[in-house]
Design an enzyme around this catalytic site. Structure first.
Site, PDB file in Angstrom:
ATOM      1  N   CYS A  54       0.862  -1.181   0.000  1.00 18.73           N
ATOM      2  CA  CYS A  54       0.000   0.000   0.000  1.00 18.73           C
ATOM      3  C   CYS A  54       0.896   1.227   0.000  1.00 18.73           C
ATOM      4  O   CYS A  54       2.096   1.125  -0.270  1.00 18.73           O
ATOM      5  CB  CYS A  54      -0.993  -0.015   1.160  1.00 18.73           C
ATOM      6  SG  CYS A  54      -0.280   0.205   2.809  1.00 18.73           S
ATOM      7  N   ASN A  71       2.452   1.481   4.212  1.00 20.45           N
ATOM      8  CA  ASN A  71       2.708   0.222   4.911  1.00 20.45           C
ATOM      9  C   ASN A  71       2.379   0.301   6.400  1.00 20.45           C
ATOM     10  O   ASN A  71       3.043  -0.309   7.228  1.00 20.45           O
ATOM     11  CB  ASN A  71       4.147  -0.244   4.686  1.00 20.45           C
ATOM     12  CG  ASN A  71       4.415  -1.694   5.093  1.00 20.45           C
ATOM     13  OD1 ASN A  71       5.497  -2.012   5.541  1.00 20.45           O
ATOM     14  ND2 ASN A  71       3.449  -2.581   4.956  1.00 20.45           N
ATOM     15  N   CYS A 129      -1.374   0.664   7.214  1.00 20.45           N
ATOM     16  CA  CYS A 129      -2.801   0.335   7.340  1.00 20.45           C
ATOM     17  C   CYS A 129      -3.159  -0.917   6.538  1.00 20.45           C
ATOM     18  O   CYS A 129      -3.314  -1.994   7.090  1.00 20.45           O
ATOM     19  CB  CYS A 129      -3.680   1.512   6.896  1.00 20.45           C
ATOM     20  SG  CYS A 129      -3.620   2.951   7.972  1.00 20.45           S
ATOM     21  N   ARG A 130      -3.289  -0.753   5.237  1.00 21.94           N
ATOM     22  CA  ARG A 130      -3.829  -1.833   4.404  1.00 21.94           C
ATOM     23  C   ARG A 130      -2.884  -3.007   4.203  1.00 21.94           C
ATOM     24  O   ARG A 130      -3.273  -4.164   4.368  1.00 21.94           O
ATOM     25  CB  ARG A 130      -4.255  -1.270   3.044  1.00 21.94           C
ATOM     26  CG  ARG A 130      -5.351  -0.228   3.175  1.00 21.94           C
ATOM     27  CD  ARG A 130      -5.608   0.497   1.874  1.00 21.94           C
ATOM     28  NE  ARG A 130      -4.479   1.378   1.553  1.00 21.94           N
ATOM     29  CZ  ARG A 130      -4.349   2.010   0.386  1.00 21.94           C
ATOM     30  NH1 ARG A 130      -5.250   1.850  -0.567  1.00 21.94           N
ATOM     31  NH2 ARG A 130      -3.309   2.794   0.170  1.00 21.94           N
ATOM     32  N   SER A 131      -1.634  -2.748   3.826  1.00 22.18           N
ATOM     33  CA  SER A 131      -0.739  -3.875   3.526  1.00 22.18           C
ATOM     34  C   SER A 131      -0.331  -4.677   4.757  1.00 22.18           C
ATOM     35  O   SER A 131      -0.291  -5.911   4.672  1.00 22.18           O
ATOM     36  CB  SER A 131       0.478  -3.422   2.712  1.00 22.18           C
ATOM     37  OG  SER A 131       1.197  -2.407   3.351  1.00 22.18           O
ATOM     38  N   ASP A 163      -8.074   3.684   1.300  1.00 23.06           N
ATOM     39  CA  ASP A 163      -7.102   3.992   2.347  1.00 23.06           C
ATOM     40  C   ASP A 163      -7.842   4.614   3.528  1.00 23.06           C
ATOM     41  O   ASP A 163      -8.390   5.707   3.406  1.00 23.06           O
ATOM     42  CB  ASP A 163      -6.050   4.955   1.810  1.00 23.06           C
ATOM     43  CG  ASP A 163      -4.882   5.140   2.765  1.00 23.06           C
ATOM     44  OD1 ASP A 163      -4.996   4.762   3.954  1.00 23.06           O
ATOM     45  OD2 ASP A 163      -3.847   5.660   2.315  1.00 23.06           O
TER      46      ASP A 163
END
Length: 156
Positions: A13, A16, A18-20, A127
């Site tokens: 993301c 690095n 939140c999402r990934s 995001d």
């Protein structure tokens, strides 16, 4: 991905945090649950958060759902990742474009959108850093991770 070593997956993301890392943590838990051996990592296309733990709000949503990835630390994606991993999963088109700019000449490692493995019909994981929605992001990633894991089992 048919040789004897475990598939190596990289989740990417923007920062690095939140999402990934959520995708990495969820995939670790699902693989462990199902007895599937994978090599997993996550990275960001930006360098703002290198060395930081996942966002506290994302960690709270994950803990409430039974995941703990507090041990992960942010890093930036590098060109060498294309040689280290069998599949790179980006959270949105912006990160796909950033990864393609980083890709070494002649490298053919697939870069796919994470949600391409789910059934939601969505293409991108939003995001949550500024707008919230951490629980919804977690659910999207869980659903896509289940689909990805099912695909990996078929390919083995």
């Amino acid at each position: 991905m048919t040789d004897a070593r475990p598939p190596r997956l990289l989740f990417v993301c923007l920062g690095n945090i939140c999402r990934s890392p959520t995708a990495e943590g969820v995939m670790r838990a699902l693989a462990k649950r199902d007895g599937v051996v994978l090599e997993l990592d996550s990275a960001g296309t930006g360098a703002w958060h290198i060395g930081e733990p996942p966002d506290r709000r994302m960690q709270a949503a994950a803990r409430a759902a039974g995941y703990d990835f507090s041990d992960l630390r942010a890093r930036q994606a590098v060109a060498e990742d294309f040689d280290r991993f069998d599949l790179i999963l980006a959270m949105d088109e912006e990160n796909v474009a950033a990864l393609e700019r980083l890709r070494p000449a002649g490298n053919d490692t697939p870069v796919r959108l994470m949600l391409s493995h789910g059934t939601s019909g969505r293409r991108e994981v939003p995001d949550p850093y500024y707008d919230g929605g951490f629980d919804a992001v977690l659910r999207m990633i869980e659903e896509a991770a289940e689909g990805l894991l099912a695909q990996l089992r078929k390919e083995r």
